[in-house]
Write a protein that holds these residues in place. Structure first.
Motif, PDB file in Angstrom:
ATOM      1  N   ALA A  91      47.448  -8.283 -10.766  1.00  0.00           N
ATOM      2  CA  ALA A  91      48.680  -7.651 -10.712  1.00  0.00           C
ATOM      3  C   ALA A  91      49.208  -7.361 -12.485  1.00  0.00           C
ATOM      4  O   ALA A  91      50.050  -7.804 -13.105  1.00  0.00           O
ATOM      5  CB  ALA A  91      50.238  -7.971 -10.501  1.00  0.00           C
ATOM      6  N   PRO A  92      48.411  -6.139 -13.185  1.00  0.00           N
ATOM      7  CA  PRO A  92      47.943  -6.242 -15.114  1.00  0.00           C
ATOM      8  C   PRO A  92      49.326  -5.570 -14.717  1.00  0.00           C
ATOM      9  O   PRO A  92      49.877  -6.123 -15.939  1.00  0.00           O
ATOM     10  CB  PRO A  92      47.476  -5.104 -15.193  1.00  0.00           C
ATOM     11  CG  PRO A  92      46.621  -4.663 -13.780  1.00  0.00           C
ATOM     12  CD  PRO A  92      46.959  -5.440 -12.167  1.00  0.00           C
ATOM     13  N   LEU A  93      50.201  -5.377 -14.870  1.00  0.00           N
ATOM     14  CA  LEU A  93      51.405  -4.618 -15.355  1.00  0.00           C
ATOM     15  C   LEU A  93      52.622  -5.107 -15.067  1.00  0.00           C
ATOM     16  O   LEU A  93      53.389  -5.735 -16.255  1.00  0.00           O
ATOM     17  CB  LEU A  93      52.219  -3.357 -14.773  1.00  0.00           C
ATOM     18  CG  LEU A  93      51.402  -2.355 -14.671  1.00  0.00           C
ATOM     19  CD1 LEU A  93      52.031  -0.603 -13.551  1.00  0.00           C
ATOM     20  CD2 LEU A  93      51.096  -1.696 -16.446  1.00  0.00           C
ATOM     21  N   VAL A  94      52.635  -5.971 -14.392  1.00  0.00           N
ATOM     22  CA  VAL A  94      53.900  -7.459 -14.307  1.00  0.00           C
ATOM     23  C   VAL A  94      53.029  -8.854 -15.521  1.00  0.00           C
ATOM     24  O   VAL A  94      54.330  -9.093 -15.967  1.00  0.00           O
ATOM     25  CB  VAL A  94      53.560  -7.818 -12.999  1.00  0.00           C
ATOM     26  CG1 VAL A  94      54.684  -9.545 -12.300  1.00  0.00           C
ATOM     27  CG2 VAL A  94      54.001  -6.815 -12.065  1.00  0.00           C
ATOM     28  N   ALA A  95      52.010  -9.170 -15.095  1.00  0.00           N
ATOM     29  CA  ALA A  95      51.066  -9.947 -16.559  1.00  0.00           C
ATOM     30  C   ALA A  95      51.642  -9.749 -17.868  1.00  0.00           C
ATOM     31  O   ALA A  95      52.042 -10.526 -18.095  1.00  0.00           O
ATOM     32  CB  ALA A  95      49.348 -10.293 -16.338  1.00  0.00           C
ATOM     33  N   ARG A  96      51.425  -7.678 -17.333  1.00  0.00           N
ATOM     34  CA  ARG A  96      51.591  -7.916 -19.327  1.00  0.00           C
ATOM     35  C   ARG A  96      53.303  -8.327 -20.259  1.00  0.00           C
ATOM     36  O   ARG A  96      53.595  -8.359 -20.756  1.00  0.00           O
ATOM     37  CB  ARG A  96      50.486  -6.153 -19.698  1.00  0.00           C
ATOM     38  CG  ARG A  96      50.822  -5.373 -20.913  1.00  0.00           C
ATOM     39  CD  ARG A  96      50.645  -4.006 -20.796  1.00  0.00           C
ATOM     40  NE  ARG A  96      50.855  -3.669 -19.683  1.00  0.00           N
ATOM     41  CZ  ARG A  96      51.083  -2.660 -19.234  1.00  0.00           C
ATOM     42  NH1 ARG A  96      50.346  -1.843 -20.465  1.00  0.00           N
ATOM     43  NH2 ARG A  96      51.292  -1.562 -18.225  1.00  0.00           N
ATOM     44  N   LYS A  97      53.970  -8.078 -19.201  1.00  0.00           N
ATOM     45  CA  LYS A  97      55.239  -8.216 -19.133  1.00  0.00           C
ATOM     46  C   LYS A  97      56.119 -10.037 -19.206  1.00  0.00           C
ATOM     47  O   LYS A  97      57.149 -10.222 -19.227  1.00  0.00           O
ATOM     48  CB  LYS A  97      56.171  -6.869 -18.862  1.00  0.00           C
ATOM     49  CG  LYS A  97      55.892  -5.579 -19.128  1.00  0.00           C
ATOM     50  CD  LYS A  97      56.579  -4.573 -18.893  1.00  0.00           C
ATOM     51  CE  LYS A  97      56.455  -3.136 -19.937  1.00  0.00           C
ATOM     52  NZ  LYS A  97      57.597  -2.505 -19.492  1.00  0.00           N
ATOM     53  N   ALA A  98      55.099 -10.586 -18.420  1.00  0.00           N
ATOM     54  CA  ALA A  98      56.271 -11.303 -17.524  1.00  0.00           C
ATOM     55  C   ALA A  98      56.388 -12.341 -18.329  1.00  0.00           C
ATOM     56  O   ALA A  98      56.301 -11.971 -20.129  1.00  0.00           O
ATOM     57  CB  ALA A  98      54.826 -12.309 -16.887  1.00  0.00           C
ATOM     58  N   GLN A  99      57.028 -13.472 -18.602  1.00  0.00           N
ATOM     59  CA  GLN A  99      57.734 -14.364 -19.577  1.00  0.00           C
ATOM     60  C   GLN A  99      57.595 -15.789 -18.587  1.00  0.00           C
ATOM     61  O   GLN A  99      58.498 -15.853 -17.387  1.00  0.00           O
ATOM     62  CB  GLN A  99      58.582 -13.606 -20.583  1.00  0.00           C
ATOM     63  CG  GLN A  99      58.212 -12.320 -21.004  1.00  0.00           C
ATOM     64  CD  GLN A  99      59.398 -12.694 -22.555  1.00  0.00           C
ATOM     65  OE1 GLN A  99      60.105 -12.738 -23.041  1.00  0.00           O
ATOM     66  NE2 GLN A  99      59.951 -10.962 -22.634  1.00  0.00           N
ATOM     67  N   PRO A 100      58.111 -17.203 -19.649  1.00  0.00           N
ATOM     68  CA  PRO A 100      58.686 -17.927 -18.925  1.00  0.00           C
ATOM     69  C   PRO A 100      60.241 -18.020 -18.379  1.00  0.00           C
ATOM     70  O   PRO A 100      61.272 -17.045 -18.990  1.00  0.00           O
ATOM     71  CB  PRO A 100      57.873 -19.142 -19.660  1.00  0.00           C
ATOM     72  CG  PRO A 100      57.207 -18.094 -20.874  1.00  0.00           C
ATOM     73  CD  PRO A 100      57.306 -17.061 -20.997  1.00  0.00           C
ATOM     74  N   GLY A 101      60.248 -18.517 -16.460  1.00  0.00           N
ATOM     75  CA  GLY A 101      61.215 -18.676 -15.791  1.00  0.00           C
ATOM     76  C   GLY A 101      61.648 -16.821 -15.008  1.00  0.00           C
ATOM     77  O   GLY A 101      62.936 -17.112 -14.723  1.00  0.00           O
TER      78      GLY A 101
END
Length: 146
Positions: free
Chosen positions: A21-31
């Motif tokens: 899921a590249p779009l999710v991975a690009r913007k993901a942050q802890p929490g």
């Protein structure tokens, strides 16, 4: 459709599932968390992002098989697909001006990507190893930043 890159069994009912899921991975942050649906007729399930790899475009979650939806996801193999992965959702964890951060885990070290965000704000960080397991239960482990 989102490809399952890996589905690793951690214990009898615990699984680490990695989605492409590249779009999710690009913007993901802890929490933060994501929502997924195994198929077009399934329910939407929220689950916390345990790690992400922006370069590979993958997001991992750790889940416990407790109901029909998590049982269906647990039965998927690498190369299978799920209908939806939406995210990242929720507010990221804030580590500003904190002196200590504890990231608990059950019998395993906390995920490196999530823990690294906490440790980057600290001058000293320690990551104790989990103590040995007895029978089916493991002692908790944690990362402590001071």
């Amino acid at each position: 459709m989102f490809k399952i890159v890996n589905n690793e069994r951690l214990s009898d009912n615990m699984f680490r599932v990695t989605f492409e899921a590249p779009l999710v991975a690009r913007k993901a942050q802890p929490g933060q968390f994501l929502m997924f649906r195994v198929d077009e007729f399934g329910e939407r399930m929220p689950i916390t992002i345990s790690s992400y790899d922006r370069e590979a475009g993958t997001v991992s979650v750790i889940m416990q098989r407790v109901g029909s939806t998590t049982a269906l996801l647990a039965s998927k193999k690498a190369g299978d697909y799920v209908a939806d992965v939406v995210g990242p959702l929720g507010n990221p964890a804030e580590f500003d001006n904190m002196h200590k951060v504890v990231a608990p885990s059950r019998g395993r070290r906390p995920k490196r990507r999530t823990a690294s965000a906490a440790m980057s704000t600290s001058s000293r960080a320690s990551a104790p190893r989990a103590s040995s397991c007895s029978r089916t239960r493991c002692a908790p482990a944690a990362i402590i930043c001071t």
